[in-house]
Design an enzyme around this catalytic site. Structure first.
Site, short mmCIF file in Angstrom:
data_model
loop_
_atom_site.label_atom_id
_atom_site.label_comp_id
_atom_site.label_asym_id
_atom_site.label_seq_id
_atom_site.Cartn_x
_atom_site.Cartn_y
_atom_site.Cartn_z
N ASN A 1 0.88 -1.17 0.00
CA ASN A 1 0.00 0.00 0.00
C ASN A 1 0.91 1.22 0.00
O ASN A 1 1.48 1.57 1.03
CB ASN A 1 -0.89 -0.03 1.25
CG ASN A 1 -1.72 1.25 1.39
OD1 ASN A 1 -1.76 2.09 0.49
ND2 ASN A 1 -2.37 1.40 2.54
N TRP A 2 1.05 1.82 -1.16
CA TRP A 2 2.00 2.93 -1.29
C TRP A 2 1.48 4.22 -0.66
O TRP A 2 2.22 5.20 -0.55
CB TRP A 2 2.33 3.18 -2.77
CG TRP A 2 3.09 2.05 -3.42
CD1 TRP A 2 3.63 0.95 -2.81
CD2 TRP A 2 3.40 1.92 -4.82
NE1 TRP A 2 4.24 0.14 -3.73
CE2 TRP A 2 4.12 0.71 -4.97
CE3 TRP A 2 3.13 2.69 -5.95
CZ2 TRP A 2 4.58 0.27 -6.23
CZ3 TRP A 2 3.59 2.25 -7.19
CH2 TRP A 2 4.31 1.07 -7.32
N LYS A 3 0.19 4.23 -0.28
CA LYS A 3 -0.41 5.44 0.29
C LYS A 3 -0.14 6.64 -0.63
O LYS A 3 -0.07 6.47 -1.85
CB LYS A 3 0.08 5.65 1.73
CG LYS A 3 -0.10 4.37 2.58
CD LYS A 3 0.08 4.57 4.05
CE LYS A 3 -0.13 3.24 4.77
NZ LYS A 3 -0.04 3.34 6.22
N HIS B 1 -9.40 1.25 5.00
CA HIS B 1 -8.11 1.45 5.67
C HIS B 1 -8.31 2.39 6.86
O HIS B 1 -9.13 3.31 6.80
CB HIS B 1 -7.09 2.04 4.69
CG HIS B 1 -5.70 2.02 5.26
ND1 HIS B 1 -5.26 3.00 6.11
CD2 HIS B 1 -4.70 1.13 5.13
CE1 HIS B 1 -4.01 2.70 6.49
NE2 HIS B 1 -3.65 1.56 5.91
N GLU C 1 -6.71 4.80 7.88
CA GLU C 1 -6.54 6.23 7.56
C GLU C 1 -7.81 6.79 6.91
O GLU C 1 -8.17 7.94 7.13
CB GLU C 1 -5.30 6.42 6.68
CG GLU C 1 -4.02 6.23 7.49
CD GLU C 1 -2.86 5.60 6.74
OE1 GLU C 1 -2.84 5.63 5.50
OE2 GLU C 1 -1.95 5.07 7.42
N GLU D 1 -5.11 -4.76 10.68
CA GLU D 1 -4.11 -3.71 10.85
C GLU D 1 -4.37 -2.95 12.15
O GLU D 1 -5.19 -2.01 12.17
CB GLU D 1 -4.18 -2.72 9.68
CG GLU D 1 -3.88 -3.33 8.33
CD GLU D 1 -3.29 -2.31 7.35
OE1 GLU D 1 -2.23 -2.59 6.80
OE2 GLU D 1 -3.88 -1.23 7.16
N GLY E 1 2.68 2.57 10.72
CA GLY E 1 3.60 3.70 10.55
C GLY E 1 4.33 4.09 11.81
O GLY E 1 4.96 5.15 11.87
N SER F 1 3.67 -1.84 10.34
CA SER F 1 5.12 -1.90 10.56
C SER F 1 5.72 -3.26 10.25
O SER F 1 6.69 -3.67 10.88
CB SER F 1 5.47 -1.45 11.99
OG SER F 1 5.06 -0.10 12.17
N GLY G 1 3.03 -0.97 4.24
CA GLY G 1 3.11 0.45 3.92
C GLY G 1 4.54 0.85 3.61
O GLY G 1 5.06 0.59 2.52
N GLY G 2 5.19 1.47 4.57
CA GLY G 2 6.54 2.03 4.38
C GLY G 2 7.53 1.09 3.70
O GLY G 2 8.25 1.49 2.77
P1 13P Z 1 3.18 0.60 7.64
O1 13P Z 1 3.70 -0.69 7.04
O2 13P Z 1 3.89 1.82 7.08
O3 13P Z 1 3.10 0.56 9.12
O4 13P Z 1 1.67 0.76 7.10
C1 13P Z 1 0.82 -0.33 7.20
C2 13P Z 1 -0.42 -0.02 6.45
O5 13P Z 1 -1.18 0.85 6.83
C3 13P Z 1 -0.68 -0.78 5.23
O6 13P Z 1 -1.97 -0.55 4.76
#
Ligand code: 13P
Length: 250
Positions: free
Chosen positions: A9-11, A95, A97, A167, A173, A212, A233-234
């Site tokens: 998930n590149w956000k 998600h 967010e 999640e 994050g 994470s 994510g990251g």
């Molecule tokens: P991180 O891997 O950056 O913690 O993000 C997880 C996430 O929200 C994937 O959708």
């Protein structure tokens, strides 16, 4: 045996140039991933680039969100038919967010799940508790409520057409990942709750962990019985790290 799935998930990250470099790296290393399915979810505007670059490779792609509406006067929104146009396989719905920053409630998330499914897209349904909720001992109640909203609208069998991602909000994050035991406990709870209604669906549905997950901790998480992959994510923004996670998935 459920196939493992690792989805990036590149956000809201990247540029045309950085995404080209990232995909070049993933394509170069993808042959080292034995059996897991690998997916990337770029920001909408890069879907055409991603489709062009990934066509003919084993890597599939998806979007990070979609509208509940089919078309019309909904400025800034993206419809399921548009995602089909770019041959998305997956779409993330609910998600944390989207839930916390953009006010998406359980009913809206369930309706997004339904719209995605009706379009033949595979929704990746995100569920998970906040730190307050975990500390208040209501993790299972929160996850059950989020799951039940989709089951109430679509029926339990619909879950087999999608993917679930657990999640924990406090792990997203933050660099603070759930321990393999903590994650497995919730994954098992989710599968059991589904099994109470339909054992075959529970056995089939993939439940990903997100929060994470990185190259160093992926292997331990991914060997848990009910963890069928990751939503990253990251660490999905660096091809080497992402590929290491994909290889850990099998
Ligand atoms: P991180 O891997 O950056 O913690 O993000 C997880 C996430 O929200 C994937 O959708």
């Amino acid at each position: 045996m459920r196939q493992k799935l690792v989805a990036g998930n590149w956000k809201m990250n990247g540029s045309r140039a950085s995404i080209k470099a990232l995909l070049d790296g993933i394509k170069q290393g993808i042959a080292t991933v034995e059996s897991a399915e690998v997916a990337v979810c770029p920001p909408y505007v890069y879907l055409a680039d991603v489709e062009a670059q990934l066509q003919g490779t084993p890597v599939v792609w998806g979007a990070q969100n979609l509208s509940t509406e089919a078309s019309g006067a909904f400025t800034g929104e993206i419809a399921s038919s548009m995602l089909q146009d770019f041959h998305c396989k997956y779409v993330i719905v609910g998600h944390s967010e989207r839930r916390s920053l953009y006010g998406e409630d359980d009913a809206m998330v369930a309706s997004k799940f339904a719209v995605a499914r009706a379009a033949g897209l595979k929704p990746i349904l995100c569920v998970g508790e906040s730190l307050d909720e975990r500390e208040g001992g209501v993790t299972e109640a929160v996850v059950a409520r989020q799951l039940d909203a989709v089951i109430a609208l679509e029926g339990v069998a619909a879950l087999a057409d999608g993917v679930i991602a657990y999640e924990p909000v406090w792990a997203i994050g933050t660099g603070k990942t759930a321990s393999p035991e903590q994650a497995q406990e919730v994954h098992q709870f989710i599968r059991q709750r589904i099994a109470e209604q339909d054992a075959a669906v529970a056995e089939k549905v993939q439940i990903l962990y997100g929060g994470s997950m990185n190259a160093a901790n992926a292997a331990e998480l991914l060997t848990q019985a009910d963890i069928d992959g990751g939503l990253i994510g990251g660490a999905s923004l660096k091809s080497e790290d992402f590929l290491t996670i994909c290889r850990a998935a099998g």
